[in-house]
Design an enzyme around this catalytic site. Structure first.
Site, mmCIF file in Angstrom:
data_model
loop_
_atom_site.group_PDB
_atom_site.id
_atom_site.type_symbol
_atom_site.label_atom_id
_atom_site.label_comp_id
_atom_site.label_asym_id
_atom_site.label_seq_id
_atom_site.Cartn_x
_atom_site.Cartn_y
_atom_site.Cartn_z
ATOM 1 C CE1 TYR A 97 2.726 6.340 -4.626
ATOM 2 C CE2 TYR A 97 4.235 7.551 -5.989
ATOM 3 C CZ TYR A 97 4.098 6.895 -4.696
ATOM 4 O OH TYR A 97 5.050 6.373 -3.774
ATOM 5 C CB CYS A 98 -2.566 9.900 -3.081
ATOM 6 S SG CYS A 98 -4.256 9.752 -4.155
ATOM 7 C CD1 TRP A 99 -6.241 3.929 -0.921
ATOM 8 C CD2 TRP A 99 -4.175 3.048 -0.682
ATOM 9 N NE1 TRP A 99 -6.299 2.494 -0.654
ATOM 10 C CE2 TRP A 99 -5.237 1.908 -0.563
ATOM 11 C CE3 TRP A 99 -2.822 2.696 -0.621
ATOM 12 C CZ2 TRP A 99 -4.889 0.807 -0.320
ATOM 13 C CZ3 TRP A 99 -2.506 1.189 -0.554
ATOM 14 C CH2 TRP A 99 -3.605 0.339 -0.387
ATOM 15 C CE1 TYR A 126 2.894 1.184 -2.517
ATOM 16 C CE2 TYR A 126 0.985 0.280 -1.658
ATOM 17 C CZ TYR A 126 2.293 0.219 -1.884
ATOM 18 O OH TYR A 126 2.870 -1.047 -1.333
#
Length: 359
Positions: A97-99, A126
């Site tokens: 995952y990222c932002w 996130y």
């Protein structure tokens, strides 16, 4: 299933423990502020590179920024594969995952899928996880049963929580999670407080793990522990919960605080710096007297004075105003501050029959 699979947090939440790795590809600064419990940080852009690409996007243009970003991301993903993941088998299953579940996590997930790993990308990243935590913290406390340990500063509540946990009780130690002891002297010398988001993630993880049929022991706290705010719904539930009042004689309270705050005994100058924050409450003359006690190696006298004139009066006002079941609180007296005394008190609290009123 076709990989990379893109799933929502609600879909991956029940199987978080089944992933072989949870990989946060955001920058180290983003990761440090908060992350999904158990995640490791494998940034596809470090802090400096993220600023560099973002600046180019604004000042030069999206196309040039994307070219630079792609080159940096490719190099960083290659480095992570070479340094961390080359030895993993084909059935190794990571969650990435990222932002917001966009370009950064998508790049790594695409490459991992091309290698042949059954990779899952978190849709919404996130940000989706954070929304879930906020929603859960609003409802989780209502399903749980708390036993609130009340008692003035130095009465042994924090140490009693530690002993209760060692005996297998469910314990919510807010001061431990917040890395702060909840007063003007509460800063811990070897630890800084986490961010508010990190604090809430730790709370969510712990509250989610509790058995609602068993009591959870927690210390009576104010709305803030150091710089961190306890979520409103949790505070409301605590203040409406059954209480146990811990009693310890003043000489033993002084001795306990001397044991738990050795850094101030070793550094009276730092202690006096913290005491200066109390000038608006007690005036310069009294604070000067306390300074002299600290510098004259009369810390026990100083602690006794602080308890009588600062901590105890403020505690009595606050606890009566905020904890509505205080009048029906169960008394618990500690004979002294020995290990056996705390073990015995914890066993007494941990008796199933004593917690029947918590439901």
């Amino acid at each position: 299933m076709k990989y990379p699979a893109v799933l929502s947090f609600n879909e991956v939440r029940p199987q978080l423990a089944q992933f072989d790795a949870i990989i946060d590809v955001r920058s180290p600064a983003e990761f440090h502020e908060d992350h999904i419990p158990g995640a490791i940080n494998c940034p596809v852009l470090d802090d400096e590179q993220r600023v560099q690409v973002g600046t180019m996007y604004k000042t030069v243009g999206a196309f040039e920024a994307k070219k630079l970003g792609a080159a940096l991301v490719a190099k960083n993903i290659a480095r992570h594969i070479e340094s961390q993941f080359l030895g993993y088998p084909q059935n190794w299953k990571p969650l990435i995952y990222c932002w917001r579940g966009g370009n950064r996590s998508g790049a790594m997930a695409h490459i991992f899928a091309r290698i042949g790993w059954p990779v899952v990308q978190l849709n919404g990243g996130y940000k989706a996880y954070r929304s879930h935590v906020n929603a859960e913290l609003a409802v989780l406390p209502q399903a749980l049963n708390f036993n609130v340990l009340c008692g003035p500063t130095g009465s042994g509540k924090s140490r009693l929580l530690q002993v209760l946990a060692s005996q297998g009780a469910q314990v919510l130690d807010l001061e431990k999670l917040a890395a702060h002891r909840g007063s003007v002297l509460g800063d811990l010398p070897a630890a800084s407080q986490p961010s508010q988001k990190r604090f809430e993630s730790l709370l969510w993880e712990l509250l989610s793990s509790f058995d609602p049929s068993r009591p959870i022991f927690v210390e009576a706290e104010s709305k803030k522990v150091g710089k961190l705010r306890v979520p409103d719904q949790l505070m409301e539930k605590m203040r409406a919960s059954p209480c146990t009042t811990v009693h310890l004689s003043t000489p033993h309270r002084v001795a306990l605080l001397m044991e738990e705050y050795p850094h101030f005994i070793a550094d009276p100058v730092q202690l006096n710096t913290q005491l200066d924050f109390l000038i608006p409450l007690h005036g310069r003359e009294r604070i000067a007297q306390w300074h002299q006690l600290a510098l004259s190696d009369k810390t026990p006298e100083l602690v006794d004075e602080l308890l009588r004139t600062h901590y105890d009066p403020g505690y009595l006002q606050s606890i009566k105003r905020n904890f509505i079941q205080l009048q029906q609180a169960r008394p618990l007296t500690l004979a002294d501050i020995s290990e056996e005394s705390f073990q015995q008190a914890a066993r007494q609290l941990n008796q199933p029959a004593d917690n029947s009123s918590d439901a």
